[in-house]
Motif scaffolding. Structure first.
Motif, PDB file in Angstrom:
ATOM      1  N   GLN A 101       0.833  -1.202  -0.002  1.00 26.65           N
ATOM      2  CA  GLN A 101       0.106   0.058   0.028  1.00 26.65           C
ATOM      3  C   GLN A 101       0.917   1.039   0.080  1.00 26.65           C
ATOM      4  N   MET A 102       0.392   2.483  -0.260  1.00 21.86           N
ATOM      5  CA  MET A 102       1.168   3.550  -0.248  1.00 21.86           C
ATOM      6  C   MET A 102       1.136   4.038   1.051  1.00 21.86           C
ATOM      7  N   ASP A 103       2.215   4.653   1.512  1.00 22.40           N
ATOM      8  CA  ASP A 103       2.544   5.236   2.947  1.00 22.40           C
ATOM      9  C   ASP A 103       2.748   6.680   2.903  1.00 22.40           C
ATOM     10  N   GLY A 104       1.865   7.225   2.716  1.00 18.36           N
ATOM     11  CA  GLY A 104       2.038   8.980   2.486  1.00 18.36           C
ATOM     12  C   GLY A 104       2.068   9.237   0.947  1.00 18.36           C
ATOM     13  N   ASP A 105       2.426  10.162   0.623  1.00 21.16           N
ATOM     14  CA  ASP A 105       2.455  10.610  -0.759  1.00 21.16           C
ATOM     15  C   ASP A 105       3.919  10.109  -1.615  1.00 21.16           C
ATOM     16  N   ASP A 106       4.774   9.766  -0.742  1.00 25.95           N
ATOM     17  CA  ASP A 106       6.276   9.481  -1.501  1.00 25.95           C
ATOM     18  C   ASP A 106       6.888   8.272  -1.052  1.00 25.95           C
ATOM     19  N   HIS A 107       6.153   7.357  -0.214  1.00 26.82           N
ATOM     20  CA  HIS A 107       6.662   5.884   0.155  1.00 26.82           C
ATOM     21  C   HIS A 107       5.496   4.928  -0.229  1.00 26.82           C
ATOM     22  N   VAL A 108       6.039   3.662  -0.128  1.00 26.63           N
ATOM     23  CA  VAL A 108       5.314   2.582  -0.373  1.00 26.63           C
ATOM     24  C   VAL A 108       5.795   1.554   1.014  1.00 26.63           C
ATOM     25  N   LYS A 109       4.701   0.865   1.041  1.00 22.39           N
ATOM     26  CA  LYS A 109       5.008   0.055   2.363  1.00 22.39           C
ATOM     27  C   LYS A 109       4.539  -1.548   2.204  1.00 22.39           C
ATOM     28  N   VAL A 110       5.319  -2.494   2.512  1.00 26.20           N
ATOM     29  CA  VAL A 110       5.109  -3.842   1.949  1.00 26.20           C
ATOM     30  C   VAL A 110       5.246  -4.513   3.420  1.00 26.20           C
ATOM     31  N   CYS A 111       4.100  -5.336   3.676  1.00 33.17           N
ATOM     32  CA  CYS A 111       4.096  -6.026   5.007  1.00 33.17           C
ATOM     33  C   CYS A 111       4.248  -7.504   4.623  1.00 33.17           C
ATOM     34  N   ILE A 112       4.869  -8.343   5.333  1.00 32.58           N
ATOM     35  CA  ILE A 112       4.979  -9.869   5.035  1.00 32.58           C
ATOM     36  C   ILE A 112       4.815 -10.265   6.611  1.00 32.58           C
ATOM     37  N   ARG A 113       3.696 -10.967   6.852  1.00 30.43           N
ATOM     38  CA  ARG A 113       3.303 -11.560   7.914  1.00 30.43           C
ATOM     39  C   ARG A 113       2.895 -13.220   7.967  1.00 30.43           C
ATOM     40  N   ASP A 114       3.112 -13.759   9.019  1.00 28.49           N
ATOM     41  CA  ASP A 114       3.131 -15.276   9.100  1.00 28.49           C
ATOM     42  C   ASP A 114       2.522 -15.547  10.505  1.00 28.49           C
ATOM     43  N   ASN A 115       1.931 -16.761  10.545  1.00 23.94           N
ATOM     44  CA  ASN A 115       1.438 -17.112  11.822  1.00 23.94           C
ATOM     45  C   ASN A 115       2.138 -18.420  12.474  1.00 23.94           C
ATOM     46  N   GLY A 116       3.521 -18.219  12.090  1.00 21.24           N
ATOM     47  CA  GLY A 116       4.455 -19.174  12.543  1.00 21.24           C
ATOM     48  C   GLY A 116       5.029 -19.298  14.111  1.00 21.24           C
ATOM     49  N   ILE A 117       6.334 -19.437  14.425  1.00 22.17           N
ATOM     50  CA  ILE A 117       6.395 -19.876  15.894  1.00 22.17           C
ATOM     51  C   ILE A 117       6.782 -18.550  16.563  1.00 22.17           C
ATOM     52  N   GLY A 118       6.930 -17.341  15.583  1.00 24.72           N
ATOM     53  CA  GLY A 118       7.038 -16.133  16.369  1.00 24.72           C
ATOM     54  C   GLY A 118       8.458 -15.919  16.783  1.00 24.72           C
ATOM     55  N   ILE A 119       8.891 -14.704  17.736  1.00 29.93           N
ATOM     56  CA  ILE A 119      10.014 -14.462  18.222  1.00 29.93           C
ATOM     57  C   ILE A 119      10.013 -14.029  19.732  1.00 29.93           C
ATOM     58  N   LYS A 120      10.655 -14.244  20.519  1.00 31.64           N
ATOM     59  CA  LYS A 120      10.596 -14.298  21.826  1.00 31.64           C
ATOM     60  C   LYS A 120      11.008 -12.933  22.418  1.00 31.64           C
ATOM     61  N   GLU A 121       9.986 -12.563  23.371  1.00 38.42           N
ATOM     62  CA  GLU A 121      10.213 -10.863  23.787  1.00 38.42           C
ATOM     63  C   GLU A 121      11.819 -10.619  24.067  1.00 38.42           C
ATOM     64  N   ALA A 122      12.575 -11.306  24.384  1.00 44.13           N
ATOM     65  CA  ALA A 122      13.925 -10.951  24.722  1.00 44.13           C
ATOM     66  C   ALA A 122      14.843 -10.804  23.331  1.00 44.13           C
ATOM     67  N   ASN A 123      14.283 -11.542  22.470  1.00 48.21           N
ATOM     68  CA  ASN A 123      15.049 -11.606  21.069  1.00 48.21           C
ATOM     69  C   ASN A 123      14.793 -10.355  20.209  1.00 48.21           C
ATOM     70  N   LYS A 124      13.592  -9.458  20.517  1.00 49.48           N
ATOM     71  CA  LYS A 124      13.221  -8.707  19.378  1.00 49.48           C
ATOM     72  C   LYS A 124      14.125  -7.222  19.326  1.00 49.48           C
ATOM     73  N   THR A 125      14.834  -7.145  20.282  1.00 51.26           N
ATOM     74  CA  THR A 125      15.933  -6.254  19.995  1.00 51.26           C
ATOM     75  C   THR A 125      17.028  -6.639  19.410  1.00 51.26           C
ATOM     76  N   LYS A 126      17.262  -7.882  19.149  1.00 50.29           N
ATOM     77  CA  LYS A 126      18.517  -8.061  18.456  1.00 50.29           C
ATOM     78  C   LYS A 126      18.446  -8.980  17.290  1.00 50.29           C
ATOM     79  N   ILE A 127      17.045  -8.913  16.780  1.00 51.18           N
ATOM     80  CA  ILE A 127      16.931  -9.532  15.305  1.00 51.18           C
ATOM     81  C   ILE A 127      17.677  -9.159  14.072  1.00 51.18           C
ATOM     82  N   PHE A 128      18.105  -7.810  14.183  1.00 54.70           N
ATOM     83  CA  PHE A 128      18.786  -7.112  12.982  1.00 54.70           C
ATOM     84  C   PHE A 128      20.311  -7.138  13.356  1.00 54.70           C
ATOM     85  N   ASN A 129      20.854  -7.833  14.371  1.00 57.73           N
ATOM     86  CA  ASN A 129      22.064  -7.817  14.726  1.00 57.73           C
ATOM     87  C   ASN A 129      23.110  -8.842  13.951  1.00 57.73           C
TER      88      ASN A 129
END
Length: 860
Positions: free
Chosen positions: A772-800
Motif C-alpha cells: 500500500q501507499m504510505d503517504g505521498d512518497d513512500h510505499v509499504k510492504v508487509c509480510i506476516r506469518d502465523n509461525g512460531i514467532g520471536i521471543k520478547e528477549a530477542n526482539k531487539t537483537k533480530i537485526f544484529n
C-alpha cells in the motif's frame, strides 16, 4: 459718676491692659518658637531652600500676612535684578515664586542703605510718595502694605525678606519689625552655612572628579601590558587632565643619571624624547634619587623664584620649563623614575589635588610597569616554551625529541651545555643526549657508555628531584658541595648548573640540566622556571613516544587480526550466499523437475504414436487407390494400430508437453526477474513482480508433505507506482523475509509432529503479503506469518549481525542484518519488526518511491 462706677472702670482698664500684655506675651513666645525652629533647621544642616520655605510659612502664619517671600539679588547685577526664591502666600493671591524683577534704580539709590541695615515699612502705598516704576511694581505684586528687611551675608547685601499685606493697609508693630529683623539675622547664619556646604560639596566634587580621572587613567593604563603603550597613555591622559604643556616620564639609569623615555607635549614645544641627551643631574646622582627616593613629591610654581642653583635653572630652561610638578615612580621598593608635569609658557600655582593626582598616577604607573615587566618576561618564557614544545611535538621518536629539546634550550639560555640524564633501575644514570659548545668535551659519545654513580642520588632514589624540585647553583665552589661532588662536576667541566626533573607519569625518569662551564652564572628565576616547564613537557613527550611505539605494535597486531576477521566475515557471507543459493537451486530444480519428468514420461508414448503413424503413412503410399483389396488392407492395419485412439491421445500428449514447457519458461522468467541480471543496476520496477518472482522460486518450499495442506500465500496488493531501487537487492530482501517466514511455519509443523498433534488441532499455515501507499512518497510492504514467532528477549537483537534463533548449523544470522542494511543504508528506507497479537511475526518494508541515495551505492 459714682464711686462704684469709677472703681469698675479702673478694674476694666486693668483687665484690658492685662489681656493685652498676655497677648503680647503669647506672641513673643510664638516668635521665640519660630526662631528656635529656624535655629534647629540651620543646625540640622538642611538645604537652604527648605529653611527659607519653612521660615516663610512660619512668618506668614505668625504675622497673619498675605505673603512672605525671600528675594535674592542676582550676583553681579549691581542689585538691580533678582527673583523670589522662597514664598508662602495666601491662596487668594498669585504666587511670585521665580518671578524675575528688574529695578534699574535700586542699586544706585537703595542698595547701600539696605546693606547698612535699613528696614522699609509701608502702611498703605496710596498714602506714600513713590516713584511710578516702584508703585507699578508693587501693584503688579498686589501689595497694599509691606515690611522689607535686608538679608546680609558677610556685610554684603544678599537679598530681602519681604512681608506683604495685599487685602488692606497695615500698621506694622515695632515687635513685628524686630521679629522679622531677628529672622533675617539668622538667615545670615544659614547663608554662611550654605556657602560652607557648597565649598565642601565643591571640594568633594573636585576630589571625586580627580578620583574619576585617576580611575579613568588607571583603567586605560591597565588595558595594556606593553610598557610603551602604558607610559604613552599615562602621559597623554595626565597632560589632558592638567592642561599642562608637557607631561613626561623620566627613567633612572644604574648610575642615577636618566633619560626621558615617553612624553606628551603641546605642538608649540620641542620634544625631549629621542632628542635630549642622557641627563646627569649631579644632585640626583649623588643622593641616588634625592627626596624622590623617599617617596616625596615636589612642585615649583616658577623656577626663577624657587631658589634653584644656576646650573639647575639652566637645565630646566633646556626643558623649556617655567613651572613643574614631579612625583616618583617606584618598581617594588626601588625608585624607577619620575613623572613630571611642566608648564612652559608662564608660571603656575600647582593645586594640592593636582600634585596628589600626579603622585597617585605615578604610584599606579609603578604597579603597571612592574606588571608589564613581569608579564613581558612570562610572555617571552611562554613563547620560548611554546616554540620548544612545538618542535618537540613534531616528532614521536625519542632520540629526535631529546636532541631537539637540548639544542633549543642551549640556544635559548646561551648555556655551554644542556644535557638529558636518565636514571637506571639502581638510580645510577647515564647522559643520553646533549647539546654542547664546540669548546667543550662531549659527555655523550656514540658507542661508549659511562654510567655515573652519584652516591647521594642512589641512596635517596633521586633526592630532591624525586619530589619535583628544581636546583640551581651559581658556582660549584661556593655552594657547599662535598669534595667528591665537586670532583664529579669538574669532570663535567661545569662551573654553574641548573637542573629540573623529568617525570614519566609519577616516576622520576631523569634530569634536564643546563651547565655554564666558562665561569659562574647567576641563574634567573624565569630561566629555572623555563627549565622546569621544558622538563615537564619532555616527560609528556617521552611518555607519548613510548605510547606511540606500543600503539604501533598493537596497531600492527590489530591490523592482522582485522584482516583475519574480514576474511572470516567474507567467508561467512559467502557461506550464507551459497546456502541461500543452494536452497534456491534446490527449489528451482524441484520446480523444473516436475514438468521435465512429465515431458520425459510422455516422450516415449509420443514416439510410439509417431512411429505408428509413419508406418501407416508408408503403407498408404504403397496402396493402389483403385484397388479395393489394398484399401481394405490399409483399413485393417489402421484398426490393428488403433489409429482412432492415437488420433485422440496424441494431441492430449502434445498439449501436456506444451504445458510443461510453459511451466519451465515461467520458472526461468521468474528466476530472471528475481536476479535482474539483464537489467540496469538501478531503475524503477514493479514491486509486485519482484514478490511474485520470489514466490515462484520458493514454490517448492511452500508445499508441505502430502499429509499437510501446505502454506497458503494470501496476497493483498494495492495499486502502487513503480519504485526506484536496486531491484536485485530488494528481491534479495523479499527472499530473506519469505524464507524466514517459511522457516517459522516449518518450525510450527515440526513442533506439532513432535507433540503428535493432528493437523486440525492447529491453524493453517499462512503468509500474508500486502502492499500500500504510505503517504505521498513512500510505499509499504508487509509480510506476516502465523509461525512460531520471536521471543520478547530477542526482539531487539533480530537485526544484529550473526544473531539467529535457529539451531546450530541451520543459520548464520546474516540474512536479516544484510536485509536491514540494504533497506536503511542503501535505499534510505525502513525495515521494522512487529509482533502481532494473534501470534507469528510481521516485517514491514518502507521504501521511498523516488530514490534519494543511501550511504553506500555498492551493489553486492
Amino acid at each position: 459718676m459714682t464711686l462704684s462706677d469709677s472703681k469698675f472702670n479702673t478694674l476694666q482698664q486693668a483687665a484690658y491692659q492685662l489681656a493685652s500684655c498676655t497677648d503680647q506675651l503669647f506672641q513673643q513666645i510664638e516668635q521665640e518658637q519660630v526662631i528656635e525652629n529656624i535655629i534647629e533647621r540651620i543646625r540640622s544642616r538642611l538645604e537652604l531652600a527648605d529653611i527659607l520655605k519653612a521660615t516663610s510659612t512660619s512668618i506668614r502664619q505668625l504675622l497673619n500676612a498675605d505673603r512672605v517671600g525671600v528675594f535674592r539679588f542676582t550676583p553681579g547685577s549691581g542689585w538691580n535684578d533678582g527673583e523670589y526664591i522662597a514664598e508662602a502666600v495666601d491662596a487668594a493671591f498669585p504666587s511670585v515664586l521665580g518671578t524675575k524683577i528688574h529695578d534699574h534704580c535700586f542699586g544706585e539709590q537703595f542698595a547701600t542703605a539696605y546693606a547698612n541695615g535699613k528696614v522699609s515699612t509701608i502702611i498703605d502705598i496710596d498714602d506714600v510718595d513713590l516713584s511710578d516704576c516702584h508703585l507699578e511694581l508693587l501693584k503688579q505684586l498686589q501689595v497694599r502694605a509691606h515690611l522689607i528687611v535686608p538679608v546680609l551675608q558677610k556685610e554684603t547685601l544678599w537679598g530681602l525678606l519681604s512681608v506683604h499685606q495685599c487685602r488692606h493697609p497695615r500698621r506694622w508693630q515695632r515687635a513685628e519689625i524686630s521679629f522679622v529683623q531677628r529672622i533675617a539675622g539668622h538667615f545670615a547664619v544659614a547663608l554662611q552655612q550654605a556657602e560652607d556646604l557648597e565649598k565642601i560639596k565643591a571640594a568633594q566634587a573636585k576630589a571625586l572628579k580627580r578620583q574619576k580621572a585617576l580611575v579613568k587613567i588607571v583603567s586605560k593604563i591597565r588595558q595594556s601590558l606593553e610598557l610603551a603603550e602604558i607610559c604613552q597613555t599615562a602621559t597623554d591622559e595626565v597632560r589632558q587632565l592638567l592642561a599642562a604643556d608637557r607631561v613626561a616620564i623620566y627613567r633612572f639609569n644604574s648610575d642615577w643619571s636618566g633619560d626621558f623615555l615617553f612624553e606628551s607635549v603641546g605642538a608649540d614645544w620641542q620634544p625631549l624624547v629621542g632628542v635630549s641627551p642622557t641627563i646627569e643631574d649631579t644632585h640626583l646622582m649623588e643622593t641616588q634619587g634625592g627626596r624622590y627616593a623617599e617617596g616625596e613629591t615636589f612642585a615649583i610654581p616658577d623656577i626663577y623664584t624657587a631658589g634653584h642653583t644656576d646650573c639647575h635653572v639652566e637645565l630646566l630652561e633646556e626643558f623649556q620649563a617655567r613651572a613643574y610638578a614631579i612625583a616618583p615612580i617606584f618598581q617594588k621598593k626601588r625608585l624607577w623614575g619620575l613623572l613630571g608635569a611642566f608648564q612652559n609658557a608662564v608660571p603656575r600655582q600647582w593645586q594640592t589635588d593636582e600634585v596628589e593626582l600626579l603622585a597617585q598616577v605615578g604610584e599606579q604607573l609603578g604597579i603597571a610597569i612592574q606588571q608589564a615587566d613581569k608579564q613581558s618576561k612570562a610572555l617571552n618564557r611562554q613563547k620560548a616554551l611554546v616554540k620548544i614544545v612545538s618542535k618537540i611535538r613534531q616528532s614521536l621518536e625519542l632520540a629526535e625529541i631529546c636532541q631537539t629539546a637540548t639544542q633549543e634550550m642551549r640556544q635559548l639560555l646561551t648555556a655551554d651545555r644542556v644535557a638529558i640524564y636518565r636514571f637506571n633501575p639502581d638510580w645510577s644514570g647515564d647522559f643520553l643526549f646533549e647539546s654542547v659548545g664546540a669548546d667543550w668535551q662531549p659527555l655523550v659519545v656514540v658507542g661508549a657508555s659511562y654510567t655515573i654513580e652519584d652516591t647521594h642520588l642512589m641512596e635517596t632514589q633521586g633526592g630532591r628531584y624525586a619530589e619535583g624540585e628544581t636546583f640551581a647553583t651559581p658556582d660549584i665552589y661556593t655552594a657547599g658541595h662535598t669534595d667528591c661532588h665537586v670532583e664529579l662536576l669538574e669532570e663535567f667541566q661545569a662551573r654553574a648548573y641548573a637542573i629540573a626533573p623529568i617525570f614519566q607519569n609519577k616516576q622520576l625518569w631523569g634530569l634536564l640540566g643546563a651547565f655554564q662551564n666558562a665561569g659562574p652564572r647567576q641563574w634567573q628565576t624565569d630561566e629555572v622556571e623555563l627549565l622546569a616547564q621544558v622538563g615537564e613537557q619532555l616527560g609528556i613527550a617521552i611518555q607519548q613516544a613510548e605510547y606511540v611505539q606500543q600503539i604501533q605494535a598493537q596497531s600492527q597486531e590489530r591490523k592482522q587480526l582485522l584482516e583475519t576477521v574480514k576474511q572470516s566475515q567474507l567467508q561467512l557471507i559467502q557461506n550464507e550466499k551459497m546456502a541461500g543459493l543452494g536452497q534456491m537451486v534446490a527449489g528451482i530444480a524441484h520446480e523444473i523437475n516436475n514438468p521435465v519428468n512429465f515431458i520425459h514420461g510422455n516422450l516415449s508414448h509420443a514416439d510410439d504414436y509417431i512411429q505408428t503413424l509413419l508406418t501407416l503413412v508408408d503403407s498408404y503410399q504403397q496402396v493402389n487407390p483403385k484397388s479395393a483389396k489394398d484399401i481394405q488392407a490399409i483399413q485393417r492395419e489402421a484398426e490393428e494400430l488403433e489409429l482412432d485412439f492415437i488420433q485422440e491421445d496424441l494431441p492430449k500428449i502434445l498439449s501436456s508437453m506444451q504445458l510443461g514447457t510453459a511451466r519451465i519458461q515461467q520458472i526461468v522468467l521468474s528466476l530472471r526477474n528475481f536476479s535482474r541480471l539483464d537489467e540496469a543496476e538501478f531503475k524503477a520496477v514493479d514491486i509486485h513482480e519482484g514478490i511474485d518472482s520470489t514466490l515462484v522460486i520458493l514454490g517448492n518450499r511452500l508445499k508441505f508433505p502430502e499429509i499437510k495442506a501446505g502454506i497458503e500465500v494470501i496476497k493483498n496488493y494495492s495499486e502502487i507506482p513503480l519504485v526506484e531501487c536496486f531491484p536485485a537487492q530488494i528481491n534479495q530482501v523479499f527472499m530473506n523475509l519469505l524464507s524466514n517466514a517459511i522457516d517459522a511455519l516449518e518450525a510450527v509443523d515440526e513442533l506439532c509432529v513432535r507433540s503428535e498433534l493432528e493437523t486440525a488441532e492447529h491453524s493453517d499455515s499462512s503468509i500474508w503479503i500486502s502492499t500500500q501507499m504510505d503517504g505521498d512518497d513512500h510505499v509499504k510492504v508487509c509480510i506476516r506469518d502465523n509461525g512460531i514467532g520471536i521471543k520478547e528477549a530477542n526482539k531487539t537483537k533480530i537485526f544484529n549481525h550473526f544473531f539467529t534463533t535457529k539451531e546450530i548449523g541451520q543459520g548464520t544470522g546474516l540474512g536479516l542484518s544484510i536485509s536491514h542494511e540494504i533497506i536503511s543504508q542503501k535505499h534510505n528506507g525502513i525495515l521494522s519488526f512487529n509482533a502481532p497479537s494473534e501470534g507469528g511475526a510481521e516485517f514491514v518494508v518502507r521504501l521511498p518511491i523516488k530514490f534519494r541515495g543511501g550511504n553506500s551505492m555498492a551493489h553486492e
